[in-house]
Design a protein around this motif. Structure first.
Motif, mmCIF file in Angstrom:
data_model
loop_
_atom_site.group_PDB
_atom_site.id
_atom_site.type_symbol
_atom_site.label_atom_id
_atom_site.label_comp_id
_atom_site.label_asym_id
_atom_site.label_seq_id
_atom_site.Cartn_x
_atom_site.Cartn_y
_atom_site.Cartn_z
ATOM 1 N N ARG A 2 0.843 -1.199 0.000
ATOM 2 C CA ARG A 2 0.000 0.000 0.000
ATOM 3 C C ARG A 2 0.876 1.247 0.000
ATOM 4 O O ARG A 2 1.959 1.251 0.568
ATOM 5 C CB ARG A 2 -0.898 0.032 1.234
ATOM 6 C CG ARG A 2 -1.737 -1.213 1.433
ATOM 7 C CD ARG A 2 -2.833 -0.935 2.418
ATOM 8 N NE ARG A 2 -3.289 -2.134 3.075
ATOM 9 C CZ ARG A 2 -4.349 -2.200 3.874
ATOM 10 N NH1 ARG A 2 -5.040 -1.113 4.126
ATOM 11 N NH2 ARG A 2 -4.706 -3.338 4.423
ATOM 12 N N GLU A 3 0.361 2.296 -0.617
ATOM 13 C CA GLU A 3 1.059 3.570 -0.625
ATOM 14 C C GLU A 3 0.145 4.665 -0.100
ATOM 15 O O GLU A 3 -1.048 4.704 -0.423
ATOM 16 C CB GLU A 3 1.537 3.935 -2.040
ATOM 17 C CG GLU A 3 2.676 3.078 -2.535
ATOM 18 C CD GLU A 3 3.331 3.630 -3.795
ATOM 19 O OE1 GLU A 3 3.122 4.835 -4.104
ATOM 20 O OE2 GLU A 3 4.045 2.870 -4.467
ATOM 21 N N VAL A 4 0.713 5.522 0.723
ATOM 22 C CA VAL A 4 0.008 6.683 1.258
ATOM 23 C C VAL A 4 0.878 7.898 0.972
ATOM 24 O O VAL A 4 2.080 7.881 1.263
ATOM 25 C CB VAL A 4 -0.213 6.564 2.784
ATOM 26 C CG1 VAL A 4 -0.955 7.797 3.306
ATOM 27 C CG2 VAL A 4 -0.949 5.285 3.141
ATOM 28 N N THR A 5 0.291 8.938 0.384
ATOM 29 C CA THR A 5 1.029 10.176 0.153
ATOM 30 C C THR A 5 0.288 11.321 0.820
ATOM 31 O O THR A 5 -0.930 11.452 0.675
ATOM 32 C CB THR A 5 1.192 10.463 -1.353
ATOM 33 O OG1 THR A 5 1.883 9.367 -1.966
ATOM 34 C CG2 THR A 5 1.993 11.739 -1.572
ATOM 35 N N GLU A 6 1.018 12.130 1.574
ATOM 36 C CA GLU A 6 0.401 13.246 2.300
ATOM 37 C C GLU A 6 1.285 14.484 2.160
ATOM 38 O O GLU A 6 2.516 14.391 2.210
ATOM 39 C CB GLU A 6 0.248 12.889 3.781
ATOM 40 C CG GLU A 6 -0.579 13.864 4.587
ATOM 41 C CD GLU A 6 -2.013 13.970 4.109
ATOM 42 O OE1 GLU A 6 -2.289 14.875 3.282
ATOM 43 O OE2 GLU A 6 -2.841 13.164 4.547
ATOM 44 N N VAL A 13 5.195 13.667 1.627
ATOM 45 C CA VAL A 13 5.695 12.474 2.303
ATOM 46 C C VAL A 13 5.003 11.256 1.711
ATOM 47 O O VAL A 13 3.766 11.176 1.708
ATOM 48 C CB VAL A 13 5.434 12.530 3.822
ATOM 49 C CG1 VAL A 13 5.984 11.277 4.498
ATOM 50 C CG2 VAL A 13 6.056 13.783 4.436
ATOM 51 N N LYS A 14 5.800 10.320 1.202
ATOM 52 C CA LYS A 14 5.248 9.077 0.667
ATOM 53 C C LYS A 14 5.568 7.943 1.636
ATOM 54 O O LYS A 14 6.719 7.800 2.071
ATOM 55 C CB LYS A 14 5.829 8.757 -0.706
ATOM 56 C CG LYS A 14 5.332 7.414 -1.282
ATOM 57 C CD LYS A 14 6.054 7.040 -2.556
ATOM 58 C CE LYS A 14 5.572 7.857 -3.720
ATOM 59 N NZ LYS A 14 6.148 7.349 -5.008
ATOM 60 N N VAL A 15 4.561 7.139 1.969
ATOM 61 C CA VAL A 15 4.766 5.975 2.827
ATOM 62 C C VAL A 15 4.390 4.731 2.026
ATOM 63 O O VAL A 15 3.294 4.665 1.448
ATOM 64 C CB VAL A 15 3.912 6.043 4.107
ATOM 65 C CG1 VAL A 15 4.288 4.897 5.047
ATOM 66 C CG2 VAL A 15 4.085 7.384 4.810
#
Length: 353
Positions: A2-6, A13-15
């Motif tokens: 999974r990818e989360v970008t904020e 910030v990409k996780v």
């Protein structure tokens, strides 16, 4: 995966979460790369994705978080002519990400930072949010910066050999999110104990994902703790940090926070901010996962005077009050100004064995 970008203030910030996410390191090209990592780790699975990295091993644990160590690392970068376009990759637990993040934030006023947490605690908390700190005068993280990583990579491969005790230390922070921000997470934890403790990969990925989006949502609203929102992430930490300081940092962070959450929930209920039953809900979930909930369950000796002194140095201390995030009911919280002497009085009761 999974990818989360904020977007947080001025930084994206990409996780990346899941098995195989270390392959995202291939995206870093044509730059010098300094890998700061714990001496305890074999990082072959990391450096295979990097071109000619410069490796810097450091000691792990709270005692390593000293300004003298920071300056040694700054000198390493300086001697190798790192510039602002280059990268620091932090590989390790919370100590490593704290140290590497601090170095990245002050060298040339900021170079690119990638966090690769190798512990569950790092994946759900320490590597997220941009806080970096070192200890001073027996006070935890009293010198530090806010500096967001470009990317966070939480690869579940690191958790395959993680002992259950290490998993539990991170679970205290996940439980914190459930208690104050996310009732669905609290319920998920309640229903999936066996899968969590047996390290079911899909369940751990869900816990890391939910913890990530919960924390990033708070940090986005109040990156530098100026709006009184980010303090929710410190539930259990005023008393928890006091326990750590009073034990000379011999008590693991997760266990100190676990006891701290019970103490602070009791204070919230005593002062009339928490609904009846909140303390029991906190106790129930901590007991379900075998986490300590009373100071008598902490093995290390505790110097009460040092612990109480640490409360006075709490970063939420404003003149004669401490800003406290109190759970009002599961998944909800309230910011309260509590007189310092009141907190110290409750803490003394809570920390007396």
């Amino acid at each position: 995966m999974r990818e989360v970008t904020e977007n947080i203030c001025c930084s994206e910030v990409k996780v990346v979460i899941g098995e195989g996410s270390l392959s995202k390191l291939l995206d870093i090209k044509d730059h010098k790369i300094g890998v700061i990592y714990s001496k305890k780790l074999n990082i072959d699975n990391v450096i295979k994705y990097l071109s000619d990295p410069y490796l810097i091993s450091i000691e792990d644990g709270e005692n390593a978080k000293d300004l003298s160590n920071i300056m040694l690392l700054v000198n390493e970068l300086f001697e190798r002519n790192f510039d602002r376009s280059d990268y620091i990759i932090a590989v390790g637990g919370g100590t490593v990400t704290d140290i590497a993040g601090f170095v990245a934030s002050i060298y040339l006023r900021g170079i690119n930072l990638v966090n690769v947490p190798t512990t569950f605690l790092g994946m759900v908390d320490a590597a997220i949010g941009g806080k970096n700190g070192v200890n001073f005068n027996n006070i935890k993280n009293i010198i530090g910066t806010f500096y967001q990583p470009t990317m966070i990579i939480s690869d579940l491969t690191f958790l395959e050999t993680l002992p259950t005790e290490e998993l539990k230390k991170g679970l205290a922070e996940v439980i914190k999110y459930g208690l104050t921000l996310d009732k669905e997470l609290y319920d998920f934890l309640s229903l999936n104990k066996d899968e969590v403790l047996n390290k079911d990969k899909l369940v751990l990925e869900e816990l890391i994902y939910r913890s990530t989006i919960d924390k990033l949502a708070v940090v986005k609203e109040d990156e530098r703790e100026t709006r009184g929102i980010r303090i929710v992430l410190n539930f259990g930490h005023t008393i928890g940090h006091a326990i750590e300081a009073g034990s000379g940092f011999k008590v693991p962070h997760g266990y100190a926070i676990s006891v701290g959450m019970v103490c602070e929930a009791k204070i919230a209920e005593e002062l009339g901010y928490a609904e009846e039953g909140v303390v029991e809900d906190v106790l129930w979930l901590l007991q379900l996962y075998g986490l300590p909930y009373d100071i008598s369950q902490i093995d290390a000796p505790l110097d009460l005077k040092t612990a109480l002194n640490a409360i006075e140095m709490d970063k939420k201390h404003r003149r004669n009050v401490i800003l406290m995030p109190f759970p009002t009911r599961i998944g909800n919280w309230k910011k309260v100004e509590v007189p310092l002497n009141v907190i110290k009085g409750f803490a003394e009761q809570c920390l007396t064995k």
